[in-house]
Design an enzyme around this catalytic site. Structure first.
Site, PDB file in Angstrom:
ATOM      1  N   SER A   1      39.144  74.784  45.420  1.00 59.69           N
ATOM      2  CA  SER A   1      38.951  75.737  44.313  1.00 59.69           C
ATOM      3  C   SER A   1      40.310  76.166  43.753  1.00 59.69           C
ATOM      4  CB  SER A   1      38.127  76.949  44.767  1.00 59.69           C
ATOM      5  OG  SER A   1      38.879  77.789  45.638  1.00 59.69           O
TER       6      SER A   1
ATOM      7  N   LEU B   1      37.060  73.592  50.988  1.00 61.84           N
ATOM      8  CA  LEU B   1      36.385  74.209  49.847  1.00 61.84           C
ATOM      9  C   LEU B   1      37.323  75.197  49.152  1.00 61.84           C
ATOM     10  CD1 LEU B   1      33.909  74.832  48.119  1.00 61.84           C
ATOM     11  CD2 LEU B   1      33.139  76.406  49.925  1.00 61.84           C
ATOM     12  N   TYR B   2      37.941  76.058  49.958  1.00 64.61           N
ATOM     13  CA  TYR B   2      38.871  77.050  49.408  1.00 64.61           C
ATOM     14  C   TYR B   2      40.051  76.363  48.719  1.00 64.61           C
ATOM     15  CZ  TYR B   2      42.533  80.656  49.477  1.00 64.61           C
ATOM     16  OH  TYR B   2      43.547  81.517  49.133  1.00 64.61           O
ATOM     17  N   GLY B   3      40.667  75.408  49.417  1.00 68.70           N
ATOM     18  CA  GLY B   3      41.827  74.707  48.857  1.00 68.70           C
ATOM     19  C   GLY B   3      41.483  73.977  47.571  1.00 68.70           C
TER      20      GLY B   3
END
Ligand code: NAP
Length: 264
Positions: A175, A171-173
């Site tokens: 974004s 999810l972080y990557g």
């Protein structure tokens, strides 16, 4: 006609340092902690006036005091960033405070870690709200005026894990991978009007935000040739380079500042 009265920083070909950013107005999101605070301090040391944004008033006051003690000029702008209205309000507050924004650093971000199946839609929205929607609408609010003046610099803070797959960091990557593409798209859109848009991609970096990770941060850093985490100041140096005239021919670049992690 291009207004060169307030060129973003110094002159191309001049050595960095001194107060070559005097007169520059910079807005740093997440400027109250970690990489953002180190960036705000570095801008102020080079003479820029800095708007530091964050949610926490106390941290904001501390950041402004630290910059003032180092001889710089800064103001805290409180902003909980999650999407268009909050981003536009912050941009307008920075312009109201300093008259204009020459340099925007999209640094505020959240970096949750965890299995995909345990991620809620609210988690998803919070990550994309701060890491993608807020930078998008800050640029929408500020870049047109930079383009009308014929100069400006935008630096996005992404991450090494936008470049490769890492379990628990999808999810972080994702974004930050969106921000990588936006960096290139904005370079194409605003570069012809004198606004340079670039990004740094930090690897594991010791900050207040990563302190809870403890030894896991050192462990993650072992995968890169430098075999250690970075410091906030090392990331800030790269951000300031991309915001300054020392990088006057650099557009749409993603500069890894990750101890070599994405190279090997
Ligand atoms: P940090 O120490 O946790 O600082 C985060 C900053 O963002 C703080 O100033 C915080 O201020 C602000 N912030 C957090 N949530 C916010 C929200 N909803 N609205 C407005 N401001 C908010 O983080 P950091 O480690 O310096 O990371 C900075 C950036 O670098 C992030 O984009 C991160 O993804 C990226 N990065 C970090 C690393 C690393 O290892 N540290 C590696 C790669 C990329 P308040 O709490 O006062 O709001």
């Amino acid at each position: 006609m291009t207004d060169t009265t307030h060129a973003p920083a110094g002159s191309a070909g001049q050595p960095p340092g001194g107060r070559d950013m005097a007169g520059v107005k910079a807005l740093v999101t997440g400027g109250t902690s970690g990489i953002g605070l180190a960036t705000a301090m570095a801008f102020a040391r080079r003479g820029a006036d800095v708007a530091v944004a964050g949610r926490d008033e106390q941290r904001g006051r501390r950041a402004v005091r630290a910059i003032a003690e180092a001889g710089g000029v800064a103001d805290f702008l409180a902003a909980e960033l999650h999407g268009e209205s909050s981003a536009r309000r912050l941009a307008q507050a920075a312009v109201a405070r300093f008259g204009r924004v020459d340099v925007l650093v999209n640094n505020a971000g959240v970096f949750p870690f965890g299995p995909t199946e345990r991620t809620t839609e609210a988690d998803f929205d919070a990550v994309f709200g701060l890491n993608v929607r807020a930078p998008y609408f800050l640029v929408a609010e500020l870049a047109p005026a930079m383009a009308r003046r014929g100069h400006g610099a935008i630096v996005n803070v992404t991450t090494a894990v936008a470049a490769y797959g890492a379990a628990g960091l999808g999810l972080y990557g994702a974004s930050k991978a969106a921000l990588v593409l936006l960096t290139k798209a904005w370079a194409a859109e605003y570069g012809p009007h004198g606004v340079r848009v670039n990004a740094v991609g930090p690897g594991p970096t010791r900050t207040e935000g990563t302190a809870p990770r403890g030894a896991a941060l050192e462990q993650a850093a072992l995968a890169g040739p430098a075999r250690r985490p970075g410091t906030a100041e090392e990331i800030a140096d790269a951000i300031v380079f991309l915001a300054s005239e020392q990088s006057s021919f650099v557009h749409g670049a993603i500069l890894p500042v990750d101890g070599g992690r994405v190279a090997v």
